[in-house]
Design a protein around this motif. Structure first.
Motif, PDB file in Angstrom:
ATOM      1  N   ALA A  75       1.127  82.198   2.850  1.00 45.57           N
ATOM      2  CA  ALA A  75       1.856  81.962   2.158  1.00 45.57           C
ATOM      3  C   ALA A  75       1.763  83.059   0.785  1.00 45.57           C
ATOM      4  O   ALA A  75       2.909  83.933   0.846  1.00 45.57           O
ATOM      5  CB  ALA A  75       2.581  80.792   2.141  1.00 45.57           C
ATOM      6  N   GLU A  76       0.897  83.155   0.437  1.00 43.60           N
ATOM      7  CA  GLU A  76       0.092  84.114  -0.615  1.00 43.60           C
ATOM      8  C   GLU A  76       0.505  85.478   0.437  1.00 43.60           C
ATOM      9  O   GLU A  76       0.077  86.226  -1.162  1.00 43.60           O
ATOM     10  CB  GLU A  76      -0.582  83.614  -1.130  1.00 43.60           C
ATOM     11  CG  GLU A  76      -0.664  82.505  -1.934  1.00 43.60           C
ATOM     12  CD  GLU A  76      -0.156  82.354  -3.060  1.00 43.60           C
ATOM     13  OE1 GLU A  76      -0.009  82.954  -4.097  1.00 43.60           O
ATOM     14  OE2 GLU A  76       0.886  81.822  -3.123  1.00 43.60           O
ATOM     15  N   TRP A  77       0.119  85.638   0.918  1.00 39.42           N
ATOM     16  CA  TRP A  77       0.215  87.014   1.581  1.00 39.42           C
ATOM     17  C   TRP A  77       1.191  88.167   0.791  1.00 39.42           C
ATOM     18  O   TRP A  77       2.695  87.423   1.032  1.00 39.42           O
ATOM     19  CB  TRP A  77      -0.025  87.654   2.398  1.00 39.42           C
ATOM     20  CG  TRP A  77      -1.396  87.694   3.111  1.00 39.42           C
ATOM     21  CD1 TRP A  77      -1.812  87.251   4.114  1.00 39.42           C
ATOM     22  CD2 TRP A  77      -2.225  88.317   2.617  1.00 39.42           C
ATOM     23  NE1 TRP A  77      -3.267  86.555   4.276  1.00 39.42           N
ATOM     24  CE2 TRP A  77      -4.263  88.522   3.770  1.00 39.42           C
ATOM     25  CE3 TRP A  77      -2.342  89.823   2.023  1.00 39.42           C
ATOM     26  CZ2 TRP A  77      -4.825  88.957   3.537  1.00 39.42           C
ATOM     27  CZ3 TRP A  77      -3.703  90.260   1.965  1.00 39.42           C
ATOM     28  CH2 TRP A  77      -4.596  90.405   3.121  1.00 39.42           C
ATOM     29  N   GLY A  78       1.099  89.245   0.584  1.00 38.31           N
ATOM     30  CA  GLY A  78       2.180  89.677  -0.931  1.00 38.31           C
ATOM     31  C   GLY A  78       3.747  88.741  -1.322  1.00 38.31           C
ATOM     32  O   GLY A  78       4.309  89.454  -1.595  1.00 38.31           O
ATOM     33  N   ASP A  79       3.209  87.875  -1.968  1.00 40.94           N
ATOM     34  CA  ASP A  79       3.748  86.153  -2.730  1.00 40.94           C
ATOM     35  C   ASP A  79       3.598  87.412  -3.810  1.00 40.94           C
ATOM     36  O   ASP A  79       2.804  88.532  -4.660  1.00 40.94           O
ATOM     37  CB  ASP A  79       3.195  85.126  -3.251  1.00 40.94           C
ATOM     38  CG  ASP A  79       3.557  84.790  -3.388  1.00 40.94           C
ATOM     39  OD1 ASP A  79       4.875  84.149  -2.605  1.00 40.94           O
ATOM     40  OD2 ASP A  79       3.538  83.925  -4.632  1.00 40.94           O
ATOM     41  N   ALA A  80       4.480  86.884  -5.292  1.00 44.28           N
ATOM     42  CA  ALA A  80       4.910  87.539  -6.619  1.00 44.28           C
ATOM     43  C   ALA A  80       3.769  87.457  -6.987  1.00 44.28           C
ATOM     44  O   ALA A  80       3.675  88.224  -8.103  1.00 44.28           O
ATOM     45  CB  ALA A  80       6.447  87.054  -6.939  1.00 44.28           C
ATOM     46  N   SER A  81       3.035  86.419  -6.909  1.00 39.38           N
ATOM     47  CA  SER A  81       1.599  85.937  -7.970  1.00 39.38           C
ATOM     48  C   SER A  81       1.031  86.755  -7.119  1.00 39.38           C
ATOM     49  O   SER A  81       0.232  87.476  -7.909  1.00 39.38           O
ATOM     50  CB  SER A  81       1.626  84.296  -7.744  1.00 39.38           C
ATOM     51  OG  SER A  81       0.517  84.252  -6.690  1.00 39.38           O
TER      52      SER A  81
END
Length: 202
Positions: free
Chosen positions: A126-132
């Motif tokens: 889910a965190e791949w390429g996420d805004a954070s």
């Protein structure tokens, strides 16, 4: 106040604001409805640690580029983050809420290790390429404080996960996730404009 402390505080505040209404919070909340909270927290925390290292590494590489290119890269990353947040903030159908409702219908008891590994896999993806993650890389490139930014990002992600695990669904009724996403989106857009303006004027 030292530059490292400022970088840590800035990163912590920004990532927390971004992730409270984002899929990280919702995914952790959903996992908690299905698995033991301690296993979920262990799994997602490990995923956040790895993703923070990746973001810091990418941001550190950017510091070797000419300042103008760094400003352009940072502007683009924050611009992408703003687009993602604003798209979610103004979306008509809150599919995350539907996913939370569906996942809460049941749950099969599983071992601590399996629950932790499942949580790790879900949040790592889910965190791949996420805004954070984009924000973390951009802040590293701009501040040249990789350790402080990495720790600030990790601390914020773990804090958000902790809120989701401890409070579960009740927190959804007390927050306005879409309003937070819109505010964070406009903040990201502002950072993008500042970075791109710096590249043009520089």
């Amino acid at each position: 106040m030292s530059a490292a402390l400022i970088a840590f505080a800035t990163t912590f505040a920004l990532v927390t604001a971004v992730e409270l209404p984002d899929k990280t919070f919702v995914a952790t909340l959903v996992l908690t409805t299905r698995f033991r909270p301690k296993a979920v927290f262990a799994g997602v925390s490990a995923a956040f640690a790895v993703q923070a290292l990746i973001a810091v590494g990418f941001g550190s590489v950017l510091t070797f580029l000419p300042e103008t290119l760094v400003s352009v890269a940072v502007g683009v990353m924050f611009g992408l983050g703003a687009a993602m947040l604003l798209r979610e903030g103004f979306r008509a159908v809150p599919s995350e809420e539907e996913a939370t409702h569906d996942a809460a219908r049941g749950g099969t008891p599983v071992s601590f290790v399996r629950a932790a590994l499942t949580s790790f896999g879900v949040l790592f993806a889910a965190e791949w390429g996420d805004a954070s993650q984009l924000a973390t890389a951009g802040l590293v490139a701009r501040s040249a404080q990789p350790l402080a930014v990495g720790l600030g990002s990790f601390a914020a992600l773990v804090t958000v996960a902790g809120i989701a695990v401890l409070l579960g669904r009740k927190i959804r009724s007390r927050l306005r996730p879409r309003l937070l996403q819109r505010i964070a989106g406009f903040v990201f857009a502002g950072f993008s404009l500042v970075a791109l303006g710096s590249a043009v004027l520089g």
